[in-house]
Design a protein around this motif. Structure first.
Motif, short mmCIF file in Angstrom:
data_model
loop_
_atom_site.label_atom_id
_atom_site.label_comp_id
_atom_site.label_asym_id
_atom_site.label_seq_id
_atom_site.Cartn_x
_atom_site.Cartn_y
_atom_site.Cartn_z
N PHE A 43 9.50 -2.57 -17.49
CA PHE A 43 8.63 -3.25 -16.53
C PHE A 43 8.36 -4.69 -16.97
O PHE A 43 8.26 -4.97 -18.17
N SER A 44 8.22 -5.55 -15.99
CA SER A 44 7.83 -6.94 -16.25
C SER A 44 7.02 -7.43 -15.05
O SER A 44 6.98 -6.77 -14.00
N HIS A 45 6.32 -8.59 -15.22
CA HIS A 45 5.47 -9.16 -14.16
C HIS A 45 4.46 -8.13 -13.66
O HIS A 45 4.13 -8.09 -12.46
N ASP A 46 3.94 -7.28 -14.55
CA ASP A 46 3.12 -6.13 -14.14
C ASP A 46 1.67 -6.22 -14.60
O ASP A 46 0.93 -5.23 -14.48
N ASP A 47 1.25 -7.37 -15.15
CA ASP A 47 -0.13 -7.55 -15.63
C ASP A 47 -0.54 -6.49 -16.64
O ASP A 47 -1.72 -6.10 -16.73
N GLY A 208 -15.87 31.44 -8.72
CA GLY A 208 -15.53 32.23 -7.55
C GLY A 208 -15.92 31.61 -6.23
O GLY A 208 -15.94 32.29 -5.20
N VAL A 209 -16.24 30.31 -6.26
CA VAL A 209 -16.65 29.61 -5.05
C VAL A 209 -15.44 28.95 -4.39
O VAL A 209 -14.66 28.24 -5.06
N GLN A 210 -15.28 29.18 -3.09
CA GLN A 210 -14.18 28.57 -2.35
C GLN A 210 -14.43 27.08 -2.16
O GLN A 210 -15.47 26.67 -1.64
N GLN A 211 -13.48 26.27 -2.61
CA GLN A 211 -13.57 24.82 -2.47
C GLN A 211 -12.81 24.36 -1.23
O GLN A 211 -11.85 25.01 -0.80
N PRO A 212 -13.21 23.24 -0.64
CA PRO A 212 -12.49 22.74 0.54
C PRO A 212 -11.08 22.28 0.18
O PRO A 212 -10.81 21.88 -0.95
N ALA A 213 -10.21 22.33 1.17
CA ALA A 213 -8.84 21.88 0.96
C ALA A 213 -8.80 20.37 0.77
O ALA A 213 -9.55 19.62 1.40
N THR A 214 -7.94 19.92 -0.12
CA THR A 214 -7.81 18.49 -0.41
C THR A 214 -6.34 18.08 -0.34
O THR A 214 -5.43 18.92 -0.40
N THR A 215 -6.11 16.78 -0.24
CA THR A 215 -4.76 16.23 -0.35
C THR A 215 -4.87 14.78 -0.79
O THR A 215 -5.96 14.20 -0.80
N SER A 216 -3.76 14.18 -1.18
CA SER A 216 -3.71 12.76 -1.52
C SER A 216 -2.30 12.26 -1.28
O SER A 216 -1.34 13.02 -1.33
N PHE A 217 -2.19 10.97 -1.01
CA PHE A 217 -0.91 10.33 -0.78
C PHE A 217 -0.82 9.11 -1.70
O PHE A 217 -1.67 8.21 -1.64
N LYS A 218 0.19 9.08 -2.54
CA LYS A 218 0.34 8.00 -3.49
C LYS A 218 1.78 7.97 -3.98
O LYS A 218 2.54 8.93 -3.78
N THR A 219 2.15 6.88 -4.63
CA THR A 219 3.50 6.78 -5.18
C THR A 219 3.57 5.68 -6.22
O THR A 219 2.92 4.63 -6.05
N PRO A 220 4.32 5.88 -7.31
CA PRO A 220 4.61 4.78 -8.22
C PRO A 220 5.63 3.85 -7.56
O PRO A 220 6.19 4.18 -6.51
N PRO A 221 5.89 2.68 -8.14
CA PRO A 221 6.81 1.73 -7.52
C PRO A 221 8.29 2.12 -7.70
O PRO A 221 9.06 1.38 -8.32
N GLU A 222 8.65 3.30 -7.17
CA GLU A 222 10.04 3.79 -7.22
C GLU A 222 10.56 3.86 -8.66
O GLU A 222 11.74 3.58 -8.92
N TYR A 355 17.46 -2.47 -9.97
CA TYR A 355 16.45 -3.49 -10.24
C TYR A 355 15.53 -3.55 -9.03
O TYR A 355 15.98 -3.73 -7.90
N ILE A 356 14.22 -3.40 -9.27
CA ILE A 356 13.24 -3.28 -8.20
C ILE A 356 12.27 -4.46 -8.25
O ILE A 356 11.72 -4.77 -9.30
N TRP A 357 12.06 -5.07 -7.09
CA TRP A 357 11.00 -6.06 -6.91
C TRP A 357 9.93 -5.41 -6.05
O TRP A 357 10.16 -5.15 -4.87
N ALA A 358 8.78 -5.10 -6.63
CA ALA A 358 7.71 -4.42 -5.91
C ALA A 358 6.61 -5.42 -5.55
O ALA A 358 6.28 -6.32 -6.34
N PHE A 359 6.02 -5.24 -4.36
CA PHE A 359 4.96 -6.12 -3.87
C PHE A 359 3.85 -5.24 -3.31
O PHE A 359 4.08 -4.51 -2.33
N PRO A 369 5.10 -5.93 -9.72
CA PRO A 369 5.95 -5.72 -10.89
C PRO A 369 7.44 -5.74 -10.56
O PRO A 369 7.85 -5.49 -9.42
N HIS A 370 8.22 -6.04 -11.59
CA HIS A 370 9.67 -5.88 -11.53
C HIS A 370 10.03 -4.70 -12.44
O HIS A 370 9.42 -4.52 -13.50
N VAL A 371 11.01 -3.90 -12.02
CA VAL A 371 11.40 -2.73 -12.79
C VAL A 371 12.91 -2.71 -12.95
O VAL A 371 13.65 -2.80 -11.96
N PHE A 372 13.37 -2.60 -14.18
CA PHE A 372 14.80 -2.44 -14.46
C PHE A 372 15.00 -1.00 -14.90
O PHE A 372 14.35 -0.51 -15.83
N GLU A 373 15.91 -0.30 -14.21
CA GLU A 373 16.13 1.13 -14.47
C GLU A 373 17.60 1.41 -14.75
O GLU A 373 18.49 0.83 -14.12
#
Length: 380
Positions: A43-47, A208-222, A355-359, A369-373
């Motif tokens: 990773f670079s330019h990623d603070d 033994g207490v039923q909790q409400p259903a949850t979800t989340s949407f997220k992703t790393p920069p590929e 090579y990834i340029w993420a914004f 960030p920039h990512v070299f894979e």
């Protein structure tokens, strides 16, 4: 005595014909499933938000058995993530009724919303899935599905529960259909759509207490070797159901191809909160400079098969975009550019570079960030 002729890829047995399966007289085929991937993420330019990493990405081991036109079954496990992957039995209707009405599959398999998501990881053009595929794709579940394949169309319908790790409790109904007006070696036009409705169940806590259903949407920069995300919806509680839809397209013309997909999700709640709607898309083009074509079969894409003893080389460029802002949820926006190169060495070895340029922009915090894979993989 045999006289050598012009070299072909098929002449190099060590690259293509590995002794990993055995066939019996009745046509039954018993074989090994092996997938090993070693990745490098720099990773670079990623603070300072990301840490460089180089380690195993996947370590799959399993087995399959199949009898063409009758049945097939497979089971394999990823020793890297310590999770079961595909584990199913599929029966062809042709064997029961003497006519092809499709196939019925039981067990754990991939849910169908996301063209890129249902592509095997060793057959994807880029090292990691695009932003919307990672955030929206539901992944594997235990269930039953039906699928029918024809030369110029395909359809499937499935019902799924949780996965084999006992996670993601609830159930999902999903369907996919595609029209393939052009379907010939090296020439393909595929246009499809998929949809699903997930109804998650909340977990029961230690008291033994039923909790409400949850979800989340997220992703790393590929990038697959980090858990750091630039955009995220956070945890959404009181979820009633999640509707996913996808539109998919693929065009292959000799060494050139274009693939694109639009994905969207609507999450509804049982506590009076307004719906949470998100969407994203990707599009990419590829060029196989050595002249071969991407492969297409059974409604999906697979790797280039080299026609040269030293392999095949492919270049690709992808743009992806994901918007997780809606209403009072400021999940952020991100778009990535990815340049990739693949070197196919026979049918079991591949080297990849991306090579990834993420914004990204989340609540005014801009990180680009920039990512070299790099990836080296062996697959059977």
């Amino acid at each position: 005595m045999l006289v050598p002729t012009t070299a072909r890829a098929d002449d190099y047995d060590w690259l293509n014909n590995w002794p990993t399966h055995v066939q019996f007289n009745d046509g039954t085929d018993l074989g090994l499933v092996l997938r090993y991937q070693y990745d490098v993420n720099d990773f670079s330019h990623d603070d300072g938000k990301f840490t460089d990493s180089h380690t195993n990405r996947r370590k799959y081991l399993g087995f399959y058995v199949k009898k063409p036109g009758v049945y097939d079954a497979t089971v394999y496990y990823d020793f890297q993530s310590k999770q079961w992957q595909d584990a199913f039995f599929r029966l062809q209707s042709q064997a029961l009724f003497g006519q092809d009405f499709g196939a019925i599959r039981f067990g754990q398999s991939k849910t169908p919303v996301s063209f890129e998501g249902v592509t095997t990881s060793t057959q994807t053009t880029f090292i990691e899935l695009a932003l919307p595929s990672q955030a929206i794709y539901e992944n594997r579940r235990i269930g039953i599905d039906w699928a029918i394949l024809r030369t110029h169309w395909l359809a499937s319908l499935g019902y799924y529960g949780e996965n084999m790790e006992g996670k993601n409790p609830g159930h999902t109904v999903a369907a996919r259909a595609a029209w393939v007006p052009i379907h010939a070696p090296g020439h393909v036009l595929h246009l499809g759509l998929a949809a699903s409705q997930e109804r998650p169940h909340g977990l029961v806590d230690a008291l033994g207490v039923q909790q409400p259903a949850t979800t989340s949407f997220k992703t790393p920069p590929e990038a697959g070797l980090t858990t750091v995300t630039l955009i995220s919806s956070g945890t959404l509680t009181g979820v009633d159901h999640i509707n996913r839809q996808g539109l998919e397209g693929l065009w292959i013309d000799g060494p050139w191809s274009i693939q694109s997909e639009y994905l969207q999700t609507q999450t509804t709640f049982n506590n009076g909160k307004p719906n949470y709607d998100i969407n994203g898309f990707y599009t990419y083009g590829t060029w196989v400079v050595t002249g071969e074509s991407r492969q297409y079969h059974d409604g999906n894409v697979s790797n280039v098969i080299p026609s040269h003893p030293w392999g095949a080389v492919e270049f690709a460029l992808r743009y992806s975009e994901l918007d997780l802002n809606d209403g009072r949820v400021f999940g952020g926006k991100e778009h990535d550019w990815t340049a990739g190169a693949n070197w196919y060495l026979g049918t079991h070895l591949r080297l990849q570079a991306n090579y990834i340029w993420a914004f990204s922009d989340r609540r005014g915090l801009v990180i680009n960030p920039h990512v070299f894979e790099l990836r080296a993989e062996v697959f059977i």
